[in-house]
Write a protein that holds these residues in place. Structure first.
Motif, mmCIF file in Angstrom:
data_model
loop_
_atom_site.group_PDB
_atom_site.id
_atom_site.type_symbol
_atom_site.label_atom_id
_atom_site.label_comp_id
_atom_site.label_asym_id
_atom_site.label_seq_id
_atom_site.Cartn_x
_atom_site.Cartn_y
_atom_site.Cartn_z
ATOM 1 N N ALA A 50 0.628 -1.129 -0.067
ATOM 2 C CA ALA A 50 -0.154 0.011 -0.107
ATOM 3 C C ALA A 50 0.890 1.305 0.124
ATOM 4 O O ALA A 50 0.546 2.399 -0.800
ATOM 5 C CB ALA A 50 -0.905 -0.089 1.130
ATOM 6 N N SER A 51 1.916 1.250 0.683
ATOM 7 C CA SER A 51 2.799 2.408 0.767
ATOM 8 C C SER A 51 3.617 2.699 -0.483
ATOM 9 O O SER A 51 3.669 3.617 -1.067
ATOM 10 C CB SER A 51 3.994 2.058 2.020
ATOM 11 N N ALA A 52 3.790 1.404 -1.110
ATOM 12 C CA ALA A 52 4.500 1.730 -2.573
ATOM 13 C C ALA A 52 3.526 2.360 -3.612
ATOM 14 O O ALA A 52 3.919 3.144 -4.481
ATOM 15 C CB ALA A 52 4.837 0.292 -3.141
ATOM 16 N N ALA A 53 2.282 1.835 -3.621
ATOM 17 C CA ALA A 53 1.456 2.237 -4.254
ATOM 18 C C ALA A 53 1.005 3.799 -4.092
ATOM 19 O O ALA A 53 0.892 4.561 -5.045
ATOM 20 C CB ALA A 53 -0.267 1.730 -4.460
ATOM 21 N N ALA A 54 0.980 4.257 -2.849
ATOM 22 C CA ALA A 54 0.792 5.893 -2.369
ATOM 23 C C ALA A 54 1.948 6.734 -2.983
ATOM 24 O O ALA A 54 1.865 7.803 -3.323
ATOM 25 C CB ALA A 54 0.502 5.810 -0.928
ATOM 26 N N THR A 55 3.227 6.183 -2.939
ATOM 27 C CA THR A 55 4.452 6.634 -3.073
ATOM 28 C C THR A 55 4.345 7.127 -4.593
ATOM 29 O O THR A 55 4.683 8.020 -5.315
ATOM 30 C CB THR A 55 5.680 5.984 -2.927
ATOM 31 N N GLU A 92 -2.259 17.602 -14.993
ATOM 32 C CA GLU A 92 -2.202 18.431 -16.153
ATOM 33 C C GLU A 92 -2.859 17.608 -17.531
ATOM 34 O O GLU A 92 -3.377 18.466 -18.178
ATOM 35 C CB GLU A 92 -0.929 18.609 -16.296
ATOM 36 N N ALA A 93 -3.022 16.408 -17.238
ATOM 37 C CA ALA A 93 -3.660 15.677 -18.332
ATOM 38 C C ALA A 93 -4.998 15.533 -18.478
ATOM 39 O O ALA A 93 -5.747 14.833 -19.177
ATOM 40 C CB ALA A 93 -2.718 14.544 -18.695
ATOM 41 N N ASP A 94 -5.564 16.020 -17.213
ATOM 42 C CA ASP A 94 -7.058 16.003 -16.812
ATOM 43 C C ASP A 94 -7.353 14.332 -16.467
ATOM 44 O O ASP A 94 -8.365 13.817 -17.055
ATOM 45 C CB ASP A 94 -7.924 16.432 -17.893
ATOM 46 N N TRP A 95 -6.713 13.648 -15.976
ATOM 47 C CA TRP A 95 -6.921 12.326 -15.670
ATOM 48 C C TRP A 95 -7.118 12.224 -14.140
ATOM 49 O O TRP A 95 -6.554 13.026 -13.078
ATOM 50 C CB TRP A 95 -5.333 11.378 -15.813
ATOM 51 N N LEU A 96 -7.847 11.585 -13.413
ATOM 52 C CA LEU A 96 -8.250 11.055 -12.295
ATOM 53 C C LEU A 96 -7.637 9.713 -11.777
ATOM 54 O O LEU A 96 -7.732 8.892 -12.531
ATOM 55 C CB LEU A 96 -9.825 10.856 -12.151
ATOM 56 N N ALA A 97 -7.253 9.742 -10.528
ATOM 57 C CA ALA A 97 -6.813 8.682 -9.879
ATOM 58 C C ALA A 97 -7.789 8.136 -8.633
ATOM 59 O O ALA A 97 -8.049 8.987 -7.916
ATOM 60 C CB ALA A 97 -5.427 9.024 -9.062
ATOM 61 N N ILE A 98 -8.021 7.107 -8.863
ATOM 62 C CA ILE A 98 -8.789 6.363 -8.047
ATOM 63 C C ILE A 98 -8.155 5.271 -6.979
ATOM 64 O O ILE A 98 -7.765 4.155 -7.456
ATOM 65 C CB ILE A 98 -10.305 5.760 -8.545
ATOM 66 N N GLY A 99 -7.985 5.435 -5.574
ATOM 67 C CA GLY A 99 -7.115 4.645 -4.773
ATOM 68 C C GLY A 99 -5.771 5.197 -4.540
ATOM 69 O O GLY A 99 -5.997 6.791 -4.285
ATOM 70 N N PRO A 100 -4.816 4.525 -3.957
ATOM 71 C CA PRO A 100 -4.875 2.961 -4.011
ATOM 72 C C PRO A 100 -5.913 2.303 -3.155
ATOM 73 O O PRO A 100 -6.407 3.049 -2.079
ATOM 74 C CB PRO A 100 -3.273 2.700 -3.629
ATOM 75 N N ALA A 101 -6.166 0.939 -3.599
ATOM 76 C CA ALA A 101 -7.179 0.239 -2.786
ATOM 77 C C ALA A 101 -6.704 -1.075 -2.775
ATOM 78 O O ALA A 101 -6.131 -1.629 -3.848
ATOM 79 C CB ALA A 101 -8.612 0.726 -3.093
ATOM 80 N N PRO A 102 -7.271 -2.004 -1.725
ATOM 81 C CA PRO A 102 -7.202 -3.397 -1.978
ATOM 82 C C PRO A 102 -7.893 -3.818 -3.407
ATOM 83 O O PRO A 102 -8.643 -3.390 -3.510
ATOM 84 C CB PRO A 102 -7.505 -4.049 -0.877
#
Length: 576
Positions: A499-504, A515-525
């Protein structure tokens, strides 16, 4: 061994030489008595003429109902390519479909046909690779990996059952869709693409509706010889339960199966899961027996001697069934759910003398396992073929007059974006196995939710209307294909580290995504948070349709990961 052979050679007792073994399926002598092509019906003739006359159109969708003669169109499209000295890639999503398609191509083109798939030995795949690289015109019949074969003079790529999710490579990296790779080859080599399906995917159908005609549409609305599509009957299992039937098999299904042998007919029965029972549970505390390495329940398997054991379908862990519950110590274990093995057992108990065959991953292991089992069924060794989703994929069995679905609810209610689309595709494809010969067919679906929109579209046979409805739902929710997705999958030894690696990693790319108008959902299991002892997390990226994924190179991303944490990048994932 090689060392012994070298020793014998050094003593001049034997002589070694290199020889290339022909790929499996190549005739050892020149082909003779090639099949004469049958006459086309008016729909087929119109489709073929349109395909051949509009050469400027490089990609086509051949949308034909099941049994409408799509394979014959594929074969006719191969002829001008071979005559011009060019090759054809004819792809199918499953190894189980290779034998039937390979045989049809060999009857028509003889030695010009070569197979390529994972069931071949390494030497046979290498021989095919070398033959393709030589530039000799041929028809390659293969699965998705064949899309990378070196064909210097490639004229046409055919993707049969183009909607099938098996065309997507999800693991190991690199993740790709065969259809996308085909389009890249088209750009580089100028070849044509022919996509065929009775239930095209939503993305392909939408591309056919665009004003620029990026994909042309060829339509076969009727079966060969104007045979009718089989009617669909839905069995409401709630009513069966109210009438006192607590069995897995409904009374209408048993009634239809009981007279098959006398009528010299056959049936296919789809069961969503293989094995004997879906899981084993303690009736005292309710605890299900799970895999020690994965967050999934163990499936009960049983052999012909009645011995049962537990198996994980993710990591292949196997275990004996314990006498006591590990949670409360009770001995009150009970298997729940039904797999292909249990359905076979129930049919044998209910219908005396019925002949059965099982068609799933367990029963088709080994070389030519799919081919041998289907040949036995086609030869009349069984009345009923019970199997998993492999049953619904493109098989031509003329004696089959009944196609039945057990526990359809397990398909309808999956927590996935494409659950409705894939469920209707599967059910319509299975329905297409019935009534392909001289005798009419019938489809029987057992469900506790007969009013579900998928079931209603199945009854009406209104796949086009379903696509319009599904497109409207996706458009409102801004889901694929009205947005683009990329799934980053992380796997590591510990949940906290993963989980820490995903957040980093997310922090590192956050500005670039914004800047590219993309959305990030998560990180989650991940939906299955642990597999084979590894903790799994995921990060879903979502952005404008057809836009490039705003990520740095894979090498840069991997430098951000701690030791032991693995990353898989899946653009345009089939499952979220």
């Amino acid at each position: 061994s090689r060392s012994l052979l070298k020793l014998l050679e050094a003593k001049a007792l034997i002589e070694l030489s290199n020889q290339t073994k022909p790929p499996q399926g190549w005739p050892s002598s020149p082909a003779r008595n090639l099949e004469i092509p049958p006459n086309l019906n008016p729909d087929q003739a119109n489709v073929l003429q349109l395909f051949q006359n509009q050469r400027e159109q490089k990609e086509w969708l051949l949308w034909g109902v099941t049994g409408s003669g799509k394979t014959e169109i594929y074969l006719r499209c191969c002829i001008p390519e071979l005559e011009a000295g060019r090759s054809v890639l004819m792809l199918t999503p499953e190894i189980g479909l290779i034998p039937q398609l390979l045989e049809r191509c060999q009857r028509r083109f003889g030695n010009a046909v070569v197979p390529y798939h994972s069931a071949l030995s390494e030497g046979e795949r290498l021989a095919t690779w070398r033959y393709c690289r030589s530039g000799s015109p041929c028809v390659v019949v293969g699965t998705r990996s064949a899309i990378f074969l070196p064909l210097p003079k490639l004229g046409l790529i055919v993707l049969d059952e183009e909607h099938d999710s098996s065309y997507k490579q999800e693991a190991p990296m690199p993740c790709y869709h065969t259809r996308d790779v085909a389009r890249l080859r088209q750009q580089q080599e100028g070849c044509g693409i022919l996509l065929g399906s009775a239930t095209p995917c939503l993305e392909t159908w939408l591309a056919c509706q665009k004003p620029n005609n990026s994909i042309g549409l060829l339509h076969l609305p009727q079966r060969i010889a104007a045979r009718p599509l089989p009617p669909v009957r839905v069995v409401d299992m709630r009513q069966e339960l109210a009438d006192g039937n607590r069995q897995l098999l409904s009374r209408p299904l048993l009634e239809r199966l009981s007279g098959l042998a006398k009528r010299k007919q056959q049936a296919v029965v789809l069961v969503p899961r293989r094995g004997y029972s879906t899981f084993l549970s303690c009736r005292s505390c309710g605890q299900a027996v799970t895999c020690p390495h994965c967050d999934v329940s163990l499936t009960v398997h049983r052999n012909s001697d009645g011995h049962s054991w537990l198996r994980c379908h993710w990591c292949d862990h196997r275990d004996e069934i314990a006498t006591n519950c590990g949670q409360c110590g009770s001995t009150a274990f009970k298997p729940f759910g039904a797999g292909t093995q249990k359905v076979l057992e129930q049919l044998e108990l209910e219908l005396e003398g019925i002949r059965l065959l099982r068609f799933d991953r367990d029963s088709t292991r080994g070389r030519d396992g799919h081919k041998q089992l289907l040949e036995r069924f086609a030869a009349g060794e069984a009345d009923v073929l019970v199997g998993t989703q492999m049953l619904a994929k493109g098989m031509d069995l003329p004696k089959v007059t009944l196609a039945a679905v057990l526990a359809a609810d397990g398909l309808l209610h999956r927590p996935d974006l494409r659950a409705a689309e894939q469920s209707l595709q599967l059910l319509l494809q299975l329905a297409g196995r019935a009534g392909r010969g001289e005798q009419p067919g019938e489809v029987l679906v057992q469900t506790y939710d007969p009013d579900h929109r998928v079931i209603q579209h199945l009854i009406a046979g209104s796949y086009a209307e379903f696509l319009e409805e599904e497109a409207a739902v996706r458009r409102i929710a801004r889901l694929a294909p009205y947005s683009r997705a990329c799934l980053l999958r992380f796997a590591g030894p510990q949940a906290s580290l993963t989980a820490s690696a995903a957040a980093t990693l997310l922090n590192h790319v956050a500005n670039q995504l914004r800047e590219a108008d993309w959305l990030a959902i998560g990180p989650a299991p991940a939906p299955r948070a642990r597999v084979a002892g590894l903790s799994r997390w995921q990060l879903l990226l979502q952005g404008p349709p057809a836009s490039p994924i705003p990520l740095p190179s894979e090498q840069i991303l991997r430098r951000l990961l701690p030791k032991g944490v693995h990353l898989a990048i899946d653009p345009d994932p089939m499952e979220l």
